[in-house]
Design a protein around this motif. Structure first.
Motif, short mmCIF file in Angstrom:
data_model
loop_
_atom_site.label_atom_id
_atom_site.label_comp_id
_atom_site.label_asym_id
_atom_site.label_seq_id
_atom_site.Cartn_x
_atom_site.Cartn_y
_atom_site.Cartn_z
N VAL A 280 -0.56 -10.94 6.63
CA VAL A 280 -1.14 -9.91 5.71
C VAL A 280 -2.23 -10.26 4.60
N SER A 281 -3.15 -9.45 4.40
CA SER A 281 -4.03 -9.66 3.47
C SER A 281 -3.70 -8.86 2.17
N VAL A 282 -3.35 -7.59 2.53
CA VAL A 282 -3.02 -6.82 1.32
C VAL A 282 -1.85 -6.22 1.29
N VAL A 283 -1.41 -5.48 0.24
CA VAL A 283 0.12 -4.93 0.39
C VAL A 283 -0.08 -3.79 -0.44
N PHE A 284 0.48 -2.45 -0.16
CA PHE A 284 0.58 -1.19 -0.64
C PHE A 284 2.02 -1.10 -1.35
N VAL A 285 1.81 -0.90 -2.72
CA VAL A 285 3.31 -0.95 -3.42
C VAL A 285 3.20 0.30 -4.17
N ASN A 286 4.41 1.12 -4.14
CA ASN A 286 4.70 2.08 -5.17
C ASN A 286 4.25 2.11 -6.41
N LYS A 287 3.88 3.19 -7.12
CA LYS A 287 3.55 2.84 -8.67
C LYS A 287 4.82 2.68 -9.40
N ASP A 288 5.91 3.24 -8.92
CA ASP A 288 7.17 3.21 -9.74
C ASP A 288 7.74 1.85 -9.83
N GLU A 289 7.22 1.22 -8.83
CA GLU A 289 8.04 -0.26 -8.74
C GLU A 289 6.70 -1.34 -8.95
N PHE A 290 5.61 -1.05 -9.72
CA PHE A 290 4.61 -1.90 -9.86
C PHE A 290 4.48 -2.31 -11.11
N ASN A 291 4.30 -3.44 -11.53
CA ASN A 291 3.99 -3.97 -12.87
C ASN A 291 3.14 -5.56 -12.74
N LEU A 292 2.91 -5.88 -13.86
CA LEU A 292 1.73 -7.13 -13.95
C LEU A 292 2.69 -8.22 -13.09
N HIS A 293 4.09 -8.41 -13.21
CA HIS A 293 4.74 -9.34 -12.91
C HIS A 293 4.89 -9.46 -11.18
N ILE A 294 4.93 -8.19 -10.81
CA ILE A 294 4.83 -7.97 -9.15
C ILE A 294 3.62 -8.25 -8.72
#
Length: 342
Positions: A280-294
């Motif tokens: 895969v080239s992109v991944v969609f992540v929920n905003k509640d589980e997203f941060n700079l580290h992720i």
């Protein structure tokens, strides 16, 4: 004489069979002995199994699309840098808050505003036709059940404009097929993130056949799915196909709510095993589980993170300026630079 030769041949075969059996037994015994010693040294069985899976994954890993191909998707036309504010948003269902979702009218509105990244929903009808529509639209129109339970002829009668709050501002429009979408895209430099919710083998085979007949698909479509298996099956035959993985909220799973360690392991498996294997080239992540580290963890494995769903102007400004991350949005009217002009 022939009897002696035959007997000798049989004895040789039995000898080789016995030797191979002993060798196999010895190999299995040595592996078992090694595992027991590793376990007694304090390495958990789960870690050992994970190591074996990591090694095995190298043999089934698919080649990712080339950097040049990805650059064609993520450059933004005349201004190929993040300074172009049209780079950041991806219009979910062609910005379904501003116009009827998944409609051509909504796509045209995105083009007029200067945005080229659009996400659309695709499903498979009962007659085997790939259509651009999502289930919630059909439910609002009075059709129950999955898209696969309805024939194309039945869906053609659904006016997707009539179920939108701003229906009075748009002409009537009906469900259209993927083939019709590709015809529409011939004169438009759009990038379509095509999200499929049907992961059946029938859908996969239909997509494979469609891609073979439409070379344009590989140049304008990024296929999005929540099923790594579906992505793997598609990319096995079309290694140039650019795909994205849709991840639901991890914390929605009961087993992950109780343990931070379990959540970390689950995320690591997705990032370091599943994503590289399927390519895969992109991944969609929920905003509640997203941060700079992720975000950094995903970028380290060569995957571009995109966060969903971002509709507040302040949130959009935050992801543009601080997180430096593209986002999926339901409305393009709330883009920060447009509100500042107003």
């Amino acid at each position: 004489m022939n009897f002696v030769i035959l007997s000798w041949t049989i004895l040789k075969m039995l000898y080789h069979l016995l030797w191979c059996s002993i060798s196999l037994f010895s190999f299995v015994f040595n592996v078992f002995w090694f595992v027991c010693n590793v376990a007694s040294a304090g390495i958990p069985w789960f870690t050992l199994m994970l190591l074996i899976v990591c090694v095995a994954s190298k043999f089934v890993k698919l080649r990712s699309p080339s950097a040049k191909r990805l650059l064609n998707f993520f450059e933004t036309g005349d201004v190929a840098t993040v300074d172009n504010l049209a780079y950041w948003p991806i219009a979910n269902r062609a910005a379904s808050y501003d116009a009827p979702g998944n409609s051509k009218a909504a796509i045209k509105k995105c083009i007029t505003r200067g945005y080229r990244n659009v996400m659309l929903d695709a499903g498979l009808t009962a007659c085997g036709e790939i259509v651009i529509v999502n289930r919630s639209t059909l439910e609002r129109a009075g059709l129950t059940g999955a898209i696969s339970q309805h024939a194309l002829e039945e869906l053609r009668r659904v006016n997707i404009t009539s179920v939108h709050p701003l229906s009075s501002k748009f002409d009537a429009e009906y469900v259209y097929t993927l083939s019709e979408l590709m015809e529409f895209l011939e004169n438009n430099r759009l990038i379509i993130f095509l999200r499929i919710s049907d992961h059946s083998s029938h859908m996969i085979e239909k997509l494979k056949a469609f891609i073979k007949k439409n070379a344009q698909f590989l140049n304008q479509i990024i296929l999005i799915s929540s099923s790594p298996y579906a992505i793997y099956q598609l990319r096995k035959t079309e290694t140039d196909l650019v795909c994205g993985l849709w991840t639901e909220k991890f914390l929605a799973l009961p087993i992950l709510k109780a343990s931070t360690l379990a959540t970390s392991i689950y995320g690591a498996i997705y990032r370091n095993i599943i994503a590289p294997v399927v390519g895969v080239s992109v991944v969609f992540v929920n905003k509640d589980e997203f941060n700079l580290h992720i975000a950094e963890l995903w970028r380290n494995v060569g995957v571009r993170p995109i966060v969903y769903n971002i509709n507040s102007p302040n949130e959009k400004r935050y992801f543009q300026k601080t997180m430096k991350t593209q986002y999926l949005t339901d409305s393009l009217r709330s883009e920060p630079h447009l509100l500042m002009k107003a």
